[in-house]
Enzyme design. Structure first.
Site, mmCIF file in Angstrom:
data_model
loop_
_atom_site.group_PDB
_atom_site.id
_atom_site.type_symbol
_atom_site.label_atom_id
_atom_site.label_comp_id
_atom_site.label_asym_id
_atom_site.label_seq_id
_atom_site.Cartn_x
_atom_site.Cartn_y
_atom_site.Cartn_z
ATOM 1 N N HIS A 109 53.419 34.387 -1.541
ATOM 2 C CA HIS A 109 52.140 35.675 -1.459
ATOM 3 C C HIS A 109 52.420 36.126 -3.127
ATOM 4 O O HIS A 109 52.369 35.253 -4.391
ATOM 5 C CB HIS A 109 53.407 36.954 -1.013
ATOM 6 N N CYS A 161 47.351 37.445 -2.320
ATOM 7 C CA CYS A 161 46.903 39.165 -2.830
ATOM 8 C C CYS A 161 46.679 38.839 -4.173
ATOM 9 O O CYS A 161 48.217 38.033 -5.498
ATOM 10 C CB CYS A 161 48.130 40.022 -1.853
#
Length: 171
Positions: free
Chosen positions: A25, A81
């Site tokens: 993440h 991301c």
């Protein structure tokens, strides 16, 4: 993870080649020291980030990029991301250098999200990580350009960010 990042560059010498990989993440947060053009710091979120906090790009750069001595090379694959500038590398190539070289393969730009898949291995992994592994296995010893082309061939719908920076400072 912070300890492992410090270990990576500890006692490094000219001629060493380091590898840093993160697939997980990532997030963006407000840039409080005003060093980001877009007003956001990019960060990785290790498993303990809820208690220890995310590791922002400024800290990553200070820990594994700036300490590089001349003649040392860092290769980073960042599959998360908002990863375009998570190493805080400059978008420039400078011929005269007194520092090491950092090369970053990022899954997406700072304002984009990355993707995961189980199509290649049966386990959920980052798409860029899967294509990177396949490309290296299919063409060992490739140049950066050939590696990027091989990754793009495996996943033609994705655009990978490739940043090179020669540093103008010594550790």
């Amino acid at each position: 993870m912070r300890s492992a990042m410090k270990w990576l560059v500890q006692d490094c010498q000219p001629g060493d080649s380091l590898f840093f990989h993160y697939s997980g993440h990532g997030l963006r947060q407000k840039d409080y020291n005003l060093d980001e053009i877009d007003g956001f710091d990019e960060a990785i979120c290790p498993i303990d980030f809820e208690t220890e906090g995310p590791i922002i790009d400024d800290e990553i750069n200070a820990t594994i990029v700036r300490p590089l001595p001349r003649g040392e090379k860092l290769h980073a694959v960042i599959d998360t991301c908002f990863s375009g500038t998570v190493l805080d590398l400059l978008f420039m190539y400078m011929i005269i250098s007194s520092g090491g070289i950092a090369i970053s393969f990022s899954a997406c730009d700072d304002h984009q999200t990355s993707a995961s898949t189980s199509a290649f291995t049966g386990k959920v992994t980052g798409v860029m990580t899967s294509s990177f592994i396949q490309a290296v296995q299919n063409e060992p010893g490739s140049t950066y350009g050939r590696l990027l082309n091989a990754m793009h061939y495996i996943i033609p719908s994705l655009v990978f960010i490739f940043l090179i920076n020669y540093f103008l400072f010594n550790s």
